[in-house]
Design a protein around this motif. Structure first.
Motif, PDB file in Angstrom:
ATOM      1  N   GLY A 133     -10.111 -58.709  -5.789  1.00 37.47           N
ATOM      2  CA  GLY A 133     -10.624 -57.679  -6.680  1.00 37.47           C
ATOM      3  C   GLY A 133     -11.910 -57.084  -6.138  1.00 37.47           C
ATOM      4  N   VAL A 134     -12.069 -55.789  -6.278  1.00 35.78           N
ATOM      5  CA  VAL A 134     -13.264 -55.083  -5.813  1.00 35.78           C
ATOM      6  C   VAL A 134     -13.912 -54.387  -7.005  1.00 35.78           C
ATOM      7  CG1 VAL A 134     -14.098 -53.143  -4.423  1.00 35.78           C
ATOM      8  CG2 VAL A 134     -12.396 -54.732  -3.468  1.00 35.78           C
ATOM      9  N   VAL A 135     -15.197 -54.652  -7.213  1.00 35.01           N
ATOM     10  CA  VAL A 135     -15.980 -53.938  -8.227  1.00 35.01           C
ATOM     11  C   VAL A 135     -16.933 -53.016  -7.485  1.00 35.01           C
ATOM     12  CG1 VAL A 135     -17.589 -54.124 -10.151  1.00 35.01           C
ATOM     13  CG2 VAL A 135     -15.831 -55.885  -9.831  1.00 35.01           C
ATOM     14  N   ALA A 136     -16.868 -51.718  -7.779  1.00 36.94           N
ATOM     15  CA  ALA A 136     -17.719 -50.736  -7.108  1.00 36.94           C
ATOM     16  C   ALA A 136     -18.521 -49.962  -8.141  1.00 36.94           C
ATOM     17  CB  ALA A 136     -16.867 -49.781  -6.275  1.00 36.94           C
ATOM     18  N   GLY A 137     -19.787 -49.717  -7.840  1.00 36.03           N
ATOM     19  CA  GLY A 137     -20.670 -49.013  -8.756  1.00 36.03           C
ATOM     20  C   GLY A 137     -20.638 -47.510  -8.559  1.00 36.03           C
ATOM     21  N   THR A 138     -20.852 -46.778  -9.656  1.00 32.55           N
ATOM     22  CA  THR A 138     -20.847 -45.313  -9.602  1.00 32.55           C
ATOM     23  C   THR A 138     -22.157 -44.697 -10.102  1.00 32.55           C
ATOM     24  OG1 THR A 138     -19.808 -45.178 -11.796  1.00 32.55           O
ATOM     25  CG2 THR A 138     -18.340 -45.217  -9.885  1.00 32.55           C
TER      26      THR A 138
END
Length: 200
Positions: A133-138
């Motif tokens: 799983g990848v969590v990326a910030g915006t």
């Protein structure tokens, strides 16, 4: 029995930065332990040390920024290291524009140390069967913006396209780069993925 989780922090920050995430995962029924490393040391040395720290019990892995890159590279290179589920938080596994910009300067190369070459643009693929799983910030709130504008969605240091991977589950969060480690929303996503292998 609580499931073992190895936490790996980012570059330039102490292991203590993962304490709040560790506490939240502990309340969710996991048994987190944090890997500490020297960010300026050669990447290969940190990868071997992480493999030793992980042991043989197939722990889950959660890493932020360079910590996520270390996990990704270690597990891809070391098929003999067992693992559970894996979550990367703002980890530029496909290279880092902000890192390349920093490396243009002598002080920047010194600060990056052994990780400097890892920030070159590259293809990246997950070569393991464990769920990733990848969590990326915006929310573009990070020191990387001091080095110039970052195109596309980003967390102020890492662009979403630098973190996202084919075949990996992707969760976008309205967070800056460093705050991801203390975000309650991110902790919820991590716990859910470690339990179920999916974010939603």
């Amino acid at each position: 029995m609580p499931q073992d989780v190895v936490l790996v922090p980012g570059l330039w920050v102490p292991a203590a930065t993962m304490a709040l995430l560790a506490a939240r995962l502990r309340r969710a029924g996991f048994a987190p332990r944090t890997f500490a490393y020297h960010g300026r040391a050669p990447l290969s040395l940190n990868i071997e040390r992480l493999a030793e720290f992980a042991g043989r019990g197939a722990p889950h892995f959660v890493g932020q920024s360079l910590g996520g890159v270390l996990i990704f590279d270690m597990l891809n290179a070391r098929g003999d290291v067992p693992a559970g589920r894996v979550v990367l938080l703002g980890a530029p596994v496909r290279g880092s524009l902000a890192g390349r910009r920093l490396a243009r300067h002598a002080i920047g190369r010194w600060m990056l140390g052994g990780s400097a070459e890892r920030w070159q643009e590259r293809e990246a693929a997950w070569r393991r069967s464990e769920p990733l799983g990848v969590v990326a910030g915006t929310a573009p709130l990070g020191l990387g913006r001091l080095l110039g504008r970052l195109p596309g969605e980003n967390d102020g240091v890492v662009r979403v396209e630098e973190a996202a991977l084919p075949g990996a589950a992707l969760a976008l969060v309205a967070q800056g780069h460093s705050p991801m480690a203390i975000s309650s929303r991110v902790a919820e996503l991590v716990a859910r993925f470690l339990r179920e292998g999916r974010f939603a």
